[in-house]
Enzyme design. Structure first.
Site, PDB file in Angstrom:
ATOM      1  N   ARG A  49       0.863  -1.185   0.000  1.00  0.00           N
ATOM      2  CA  ARG A  49       0.000   0.000   0.000  1.00  0.00           C
ATOM      3  C   ARG A  49       0.898   1.234   0.000  1.00  0.00           C
ATOM      4  NH1 ARG A  49       2.350   2.015   3.657  1.00  0.00           N
ATOM      5  NH2 ARG A  49       0.764   3.630   3.688  1.00  0.00           N
ATOM      6  N   GLY A  50       0.230   2.386  -0.166  1.00  0.00           N
ATOM      7  CA  GLY A  50       0.993   3.608  -0.370  1.00  0.00           C
ATOM      8  C   GLY A  50       1.063   3.847  -1.881  1.00  0.00           C
ATOM      9  N   ALA A  51       0.787   5.083  -2.298  1.00  0.00           N
ATOM     10  CA  ALA A  51       0.610   5.354  -3.737  1.00  0.00           C
ATOM     11  C   ALA A  51       1.780   4.892  -4.619  1.00  0.00           C
ATOM     12  CB  ALA A  51       0.323   6.848  -3.929  1.00  0.00           C
ATOM     13  N   ARG A  92      -7.636  -0.359  -6.721  1.00  0.00           N
ATOM     14  CA  ARG A  92      -7.816   0.797  -5.838  1.00  0.00           C
ATOM     15  C   ARG A  92      -7.899   2.048  -6.714  1.00  0.00           C
ATOM     16  NH1 ARG A  92      -4.255   1.333  -0.616  1.00  0.00           N
ATOM     17  NH2 ARG A  92      -6.190   2.290   0.149  1.00  0.00           N
ATOM     18  N   GLN A 199      -2.201   2.603   9.953  1.00  0.00           N
ATOM     19  CA  GLN A 199      -0.913   2.643   9.234  1.00  0.00           C
ATOM     20  C   GLN A 199       0.127   3.450  10.012  1.00  0.00           C
ATOM     21  OE1 GLN A 199      -3.887   3.044   7.817  1.00  0.00           O
ATOM     22  NE2 GLN A 199      -3.936   2.397   5.685  1.00  0.00           N
ATOM     23  N   ASP A 240      -1.940  10.785  -2.373  1.00  0.00           N
ATOM     24  CA  ASP A 240      -2.306   9.723  -3.329  1.00  0.00           C
ATOM     25  C   ASP A 240      -2.609  10.275  -4.708  1.00  0.00           C
ATOM     26  OD1 ASP A 240      -2.872   8.497  -0.572  1.00  0.00           O
ATOM     27  OD2 ASP A 240      -2.815   6.813  -1.986  1.00  0.00           O
ATOM     28  N   ASN A 250      -5.234  12.404   0.319  1.00  0.00           N
ATOM     29  CA  ASN A 250      -4.362  11.532   1.121  1.00  0.00           C
ATOM     30  C   ASN A 250      -5.244  10.781   2.121  1.00  0.00           C
ATOM     31  OD1 ASN A 250      -1.688  10.565   1.783  1.00  0.00           O
ATOM     32  ND2 ASN A 250      -1.884  11.669   3.707  1.00  0.00           N
ATOM     33  N   LYS A 251      -4.625   9.929   2.886  1.00  0.00           N
ATOM     34  CA  LYS A 251      -5.351   9.083   3.849  1.00  0.00           C
ATOM     35  C   LYS A 251      -6.377   9.875   4.649  1.00  0.00           C
ATOM     36  CE  LYS A 251      -5.256   5.578   4.340  1.00  0.00           C
ATOM     37  NZ  LYS A 251      -6.344   4.795   3.645  1.00  0.00           N
TER      38      LYS A 251
HETATM   39  O1  MRU Z   1      -4.557   3.214   2.223  1.00  0.00           O
HETATM   40  P1  MRU Z   1      -3.089   3.415   2.130  1.00  0.00           P
HETATM   41  O2  MRU Z   1      -2.325   2.865   3.289  1.00  0.00           O
HETATM   42  O3  MRU Z   1      -2.535   2.943   0.799  1.00  0.00           O
HETATM   43  O4  MRU Z   1      -2.905   5.000   2.144  1.00  0.00           O
HETATM   44  C1  MRU Z   1      -1.616   5.522   1.975  1.00  0.00           C
HETATM   45  C2  MRU Z   1      -1.543   6.994   2.080  1.00  0.00           C
HETATM   46  O5  MRU Z   1      -2.532   7.667   2.213  1.00  0.00           O
HETATM   47  C3  MRU Z   1      -0.194   7.606   1.914  1.00  0.00           C
HETATM   48  O6  MRU Z   1      -0.069   8.746   2.688  1.00  0.00           O
HETATM   49  C4  MRU Z   1       0.022   7.980   0.440  1.00  0.00           C
HETATM   50  O7  MRU Z   1      -0.279   6.893  -0.397  1.00  0.00           O
HETATM   51  C5  MRU Z   1       1.382   8.432   0.166  1.00  0.00           C
HETATM   52  S1  MRU Z   1       2.556   7.140   0.253  1.00  0.00           S
HETATM   53  C6  MRU Z   1       4.072   7.745  -0.104  1.00  0.00           C
END
Ligand code: MRU
Length: 369
Positions: A49-51, A92, A199, A240, A250-251
């Site tokens: 996970r994470g963009a 996603r 997270q 994201d 973002n999250k």
């Molecule tokens: O749902 P997730 O854990 O994939 O969400 C991740 C985030 O919101 C991060 O802050 C974002 O993807 C940036 S990662 C460098």
């Protein structure tokens, strides 16, 4: 000092290996993805996970999809690439890095129509590895720019996990912190727990501890009080997807943190590589927001915390309006307001026009490739 970076994503002997982030911090275990469905599931279930990390994983996911495929013609191979790309992009919807990466893979295949399947396969492999290598470099450069904002002795609040676990390199929001620490600056981090999937608690606290960085965990609803007590000097989060006007998804919870930072006169920064910008979108209103399974809220980590059948609304991301963002930290340097003009000046003219073809809006339903 060397910066500690976990092996979040590995391409080894034609196989994709991922740290299973759902098991952290209790166990550091890996999953091997041998089918494209494995990759789809790993992204959907947040094993990866994470963009930027899901973009890198999806690039390799195309190779995984082609593993046992023996096409007779290039046309057949390209059709298979298109199908795998659309399928992976459906896992996603919010992080644009995912559709950006699979579009890059598609562009390679479509640009080689006249060549043999073997040549196209070789080029696809090179492209997936290049996406990964480039992400490593983007993070490292972004980290250098982020570190300049961090004075020795300062405390950074961050939300979710935008570290090495979220990318193919050393992270985005955490990259500046890693570089500052590596340069000998004294830096402390306050990590928001990040409801509902934690997270911040599970991943950011773990990652910073491994790197030897002073980290304090708070529940999300403590941020206002912690800011009021003067304990936060700056906020840095990841993103994201960032629209052409600087609005940044973002999250979930990031928008609230940005509002709190504004109310307390604390600068709020977003760190993201150019692969996270979607200049085809005028504003954050156009960013598709993923909805997650209600069970993640009512029965998180196997413990029921709300009665069965409770109605739940669970957007996984929110959009922070550009006016709340002091600067965007990118691999090309800081971008400050006015964003529409300055983002276009710094990042415009790149390959962002290719984006969005498979990104879909909110199509996160499971499909077979
Ligand atoms: O749902 P997730 O854990 O994939 O969400 C991740 C985030 O919101 C991060 O802050 C974002 O993807 C940036 S990662 C460098």
């Amino acid at each position: 000092m060397a910066i500690w970076i976990p092996d979040t994503i590995t391409w080894k002997n034609g196989r994709l290996k991922l740290i299973d982030q759902t098991q952290l911090p209790n166990k550091l275990v890996y999953v091997w993805c041998d089918t494209v469905e494995d990759v789809w599931d790993a992204i959907k279930q947040l094993k990866v996970r994470g963009a930027p990390a899901i973009g890198v994983a999806a690039g390799y996911g195309i190779l995984v999809a082609l593993k046992k495929f023996k096409p007779k013609t290039s046309k057949e191979l390209i059709k298979k690439v298109d199908k795998a790309a659309a399928y992976l992009a459906s896992s996603r919807p919010t992080a644009v890095n995912l559709s950006w990466a699979v579009e890059r893979m598609r562009a390679v295949a479509h640009g080689m129509k006249e060549q043999s399947p073997k040549e196209i396969m070789a080029a696809l492999k090179a492209e997936a590895i290049a996406i990964h290598d480039e992400d490593r470099e983007l993070c490292a450069n972004l980290g250098k720019h982020g570190a300049k904002l961090i004075r020795s002795g300062s405390t950074v609040l961050t939300h979710c996990n935008a570290g090495a676990l979220a990318t193919g390199g050393m992270g985005t929001a955490l990259a500046g912190i890693f570089v500052a620490h590596d340069k000998g600056k004294k830096v402390k981090v306050i990590a928001d727990e990040t409801r509902p999937l934690l997270q911040g608690a599970r991943l950011t606290a773990w990652e910073l501890q491994q790197a030897g960085i002073d980290v304090t965990l708070i529940c999300d609803n403590m941020a206002a009080q912690v800011m009021r007590e003067g304990k936060v000097d700056l906020v840095i989060t990841g993103a994201d997807r960032i629209a052409a006007n600087g609005d940044a998804a973002n999250k979930i919870g990031t928008y609230g943190v940005a509002l709190l930072a504004k109310a307390h006169g604390i600068p709020f920064y977003i760190a993201a590589p150019s692969s996270t910008f979607d200049l085809s979108l005028k504003s954050g209103d156009e960013i598709p927001i993923e909805q997650r399974d209600p069970e993640e809220v009512t029965n998180g980590f196997g413990k029921r915390t709300a009665p069965k059948k409770t109605k739940v609304y669970s957007p996984a991301f929110d959009v922070t309006p550009a006016r709340l963002i002091a600067a965007l930290i990118t691999e090309k340097g800081l971008i400050r307001p006015p964003y529409r003009r300055n983002i276009a000046a710094v990042l415009g003219g790149g390959d962002k026009s290719k984006k969005g073809k498979t990104s879909g809006r909110g199509k996160a339903s499971r499909r077979k490739a």
